[in-house]
Design a protein around this motif. Structure first.
Motif, PDB file in Angstrom:
ATOM      1  N   GLU A 163       0.832  -1.215   0.000  1.00 14.23           N
ATOM      2  CA  GLU A 163       0.000   0.000   0.000  1.00 14.23           C
ATOM      3  C   GLU A 163       0.865   1.262   0.000  1.00 14.23           C
ATOM      4  O   GLU A 163       0.463   2.286  -0.537  1.00 14.23           O
ATOM      5  CB  GLU A 163      -0.945   0.014   1.207  1.00 14.23           C
ATOM      6  CG  GLU A 163      -2.203  -0.830   1.014  1.00 14.23           C
ATOM      7  CD  GLU A 163      -3.250  -0.134   0.131  1.00 14.23           C
ATOM      8  OE1 GLU A 163      -3.134   1.088  -0.096  1.00 14.23           O
ATOM      9  OE2 GLU A 163      -4.179  -0.824  -0.330  1.00 14.23           O
ATOM     10  N   GLY A 179       2.560  -4.463  -6.736  1.00 15.25           N
ATOM     11  CA  GLY A 179       1.382  -5.324  -6.637  1.00 15.25           C
ATOM     12  C   GLY A 179       0.475  -4.961  -5.481  1.00 15.25           C
ATOM     13  O   GLY A 179       0.617  -3.903  -4.861  1.00 15.25           O
ATOM     14  N   ALA A 180      -0.475  -5.860  -5.188  1.00 13.51           N
ATOM     15  CA  ALA A 180      -1.457  -5.612  -4.134  1.00 13.51           C
ATOM     16  C   ALA A 180      -1.875  -6.953  -3.537  1.00 13.51           C
ATOM     17  O   ALA A 180      -1.742  -7.999  -4.174  1.00 13.51           O
ATOM     18  CB  ALA A 180      -2.678  -4.895  -4.700  1.00 13.51           C
ATOM     19  N   MET A 231      -5.081  -8.981  -2.113  1.00 10.23           N
ATOM     20  CA  MET A 231      -6.539  -8.922  -2.169  1.00 10.23           C
ATOM     21  C   MET A 231      -7.152 -10.004  -1.287  1.00 10.23           C
ATOM     22  O   MET A 231      -6.467 -10.870  -0.769  1.00 10.23           O
ATOM     23  CB  MET A 231      -6.988  -9.107  -3.611  1.00 10.23           C
ATOM     24  CG  MET A 231      -6.330  -8.080  -4.530  1.00 10.23           C
ATOM     25  SD  MET A 231      -6.962  -8.173  -6.167  1.00 10.23           S
ATOM     26  CE  MET A 231      -8.698  -8.083  -5.860  1.00 10.23           C
ATOM     27  N   ASN A 255      -4.031 -12.723  -1.055  1.00  8.75           N
ATOM     28  CA  ASN A 255      -4.120 -13.103  -2.467  1.00  8.75           C
ATOM     29  C   ASN A 255      -3.327 -12.082  -3.290  1.00  8.75           C
ATOM     30  O   ASN A 255      -3.841 -11.033  -3.651  1.00  8.75           O
ATOM     31  CB  ASN A 255      -5.608 -13.111  -2.816  1.00  8.75           C
ATOM     32  CG  ASN A 255      -5.897 -13.549  -4.217  1.00  8.75           C
ATOM     33  OD1 ASN A 255      -4.993 -13.779  -5.020  1.00  8.75           O
ATOM     34  ND2 ASN A 255      -7.171 -13.660  -4.529  1.00  8.75           N
ATOM     35  N   PHE A 271      -1.651 -10.025  -6.100  1.00  9.02           N
ATOM     36  CA  PHE A 271      -2.005  -9.718  -7.491  1.00  9.02           C
ATOM     37  C   PHE A 271      -1.077  -8.637  -8.030  1.00  9.02           C
ATOM     38  O   PHE A 271      -0.732  -7.687  -7.329  1.00  9.02           O
ATOM     39  CB  PHE A 271      -3.456  -9.213  -7.586  1.00  9.02           C
ATOM     40  CG  PHE A 271      -3.829  -8.789  -8.979  1.00  9.02           C
ATOM     41  CD1 PHE A 271      -4.280  -9.719  -9.907  1.00  9.02           C
ATOM     42  CD2 PHE A 271      -3.684  -7.459  -9.392  1.00  9.02           C
ATOM     43  CE1 PHE A 271      -4.588  -9.336 -11.204  1.00  9.02           C
ATOM     44  CE2 PHE A 271      -3.999  -7.069 -10.694  1.00  9.02           C
ATOM     45  CZ  PHE A 271      -4.450  -8.013 -11.600  1.00  9.02           C
TER      46      PHE A 271
END
Lengths: 79, 222
Positions: B94, B100-101, B103, B146, B148
């Motif tokens: 963040e 990436g991120a 989730m 997760n 991504f």
């Protein structure tokens, strides 16, 4: 001034929550539902009357916090 | 090796981390509250697991905008080692320190169990004590693990060997793309991972492989 920010997942980003809701709607008999994508809505109240300035500020809020632009898009509506 | 742990409202694995660091490095880590403006001069800064700000907005989103993060980003830029575990991984993505991120888990449920993962790159300061290809068990406990990244970012981190840990033997607990369990930044001084190495340091935990991660860093700092 009142504004609404709508944050949605980008196309191609898997949305397991949307899928679960889609499945539940199907289970309730809404056979016509072919897809559900879950998003977020933020109702923001701002001081001032300059809509263009407010939009610029709201875009910055989206970029800095309200949306994660790696996975999300945002749309801004100003009343 | 001098270490510091950043604590946010809702952190809950900070004490596990203090214990692991003190046990392995022989020195008590410094505790840094999220409202402070300066990260002390240390060899390793840790962002621990938990549910900072109750996962409001997105997991890690609010914590990533805390005052302390500004200096953490600066320290990371100057090459200081930074480790984010679980919520710490979410906070580092963040904050833009990692690509990436993270989730919601593909199965939508909170997962709290042991997984198996492979150390796919042992040529980093975080993983030098592992054998390349070493498969080990490690606990996970998360709802948003997760991983991504878009196709272009994913190709870049794979080509650049930034994937350090990968779920293996069909034990991917969250739907993470390419079975990614832990990645570094391009420079290799920031690692984020969902599994909890700090909970695998005593035989009573069922294994001690988590030590290897901290011992790798200890070696580097020596």
């Amino acid at each position: 001034m009142k504004a609404r920010v709508i944050v949605t997942l980008k196309n191609g980003v898997l949305d397991p929550q949307g899928k679960a809701i889609e499945g539940a709607l199907g289970g309730l008999g809404f056979a016509e539902v072919s897809s559900v994508r879950q998003g977020k809505v933020f109702d923001v109240e701002l001081a001032g009357t300059d809509k263009a300035a407010a939009r610029t500020k709201l875009e910055r809020m989206c970029e800095k916090l309200l949306a994660n632009t790696v996975i999300e898009n945002y749309a801004i509506e100003i009343a | 090796m001098k270490t510091a742990v950043i604590v946010f409202p809702g952190s809950n694995r900070d004490r596990d981390m203090f214990h692991a660091l003190e046990h392995i490095t022989g020195t008590r880590p410094l505790s840094v509250w999220h409202t402070e403006s300066t990260v002390p001069d240390v060899d390793l800064v840790i962002v621990p697991g938990g549910f900072s700000y109750g996962d409001y907005l997105r997991a890690g989103a609010i914590a990533a905008r805390s005052p302390i993060l500004k200096d953490l980003v600066a320290k990371a830029g100057s090459g200081v080692a930074v480790l984010g575990v679980c919520n710490g991984f979410q906070i580092l993505t963040e904050a833009g320190l990692l690509p990436g991120a993270l989730m919601r888990n593909a199965g939508l449920t909170f997962v709290c169990r042991e997984i198996r993962m492979e150390t796919v790159n042992n040529a980093t300061r975080f993983s030098s004590k592992f054998r390349k290809g070493q498969v080990w068990r490690c606990p996970v406990a998360h709802h948003d693990g997760n991983y991504f990244a878009d196709a272009e970012t994913l190709k870049r981190i794979e080509d650049n060997d930034q994937v350090i840990f990968r779920y293996t033997d069909g034990s991917n607990p969250n739907g993470s793309i390419n079975d990614i369990a832990g990645i570094t930044n391009a420079k290799g001084n920031v690692l984020g991972m969902m599994p909890h190495p700090e909970n695998l340091i005593e035989p009573l935990n069922g294994g001690v492989e988590g030590r290897l991660l901290f011992e790798s860093l200890l070696d580097e700092a020596a």
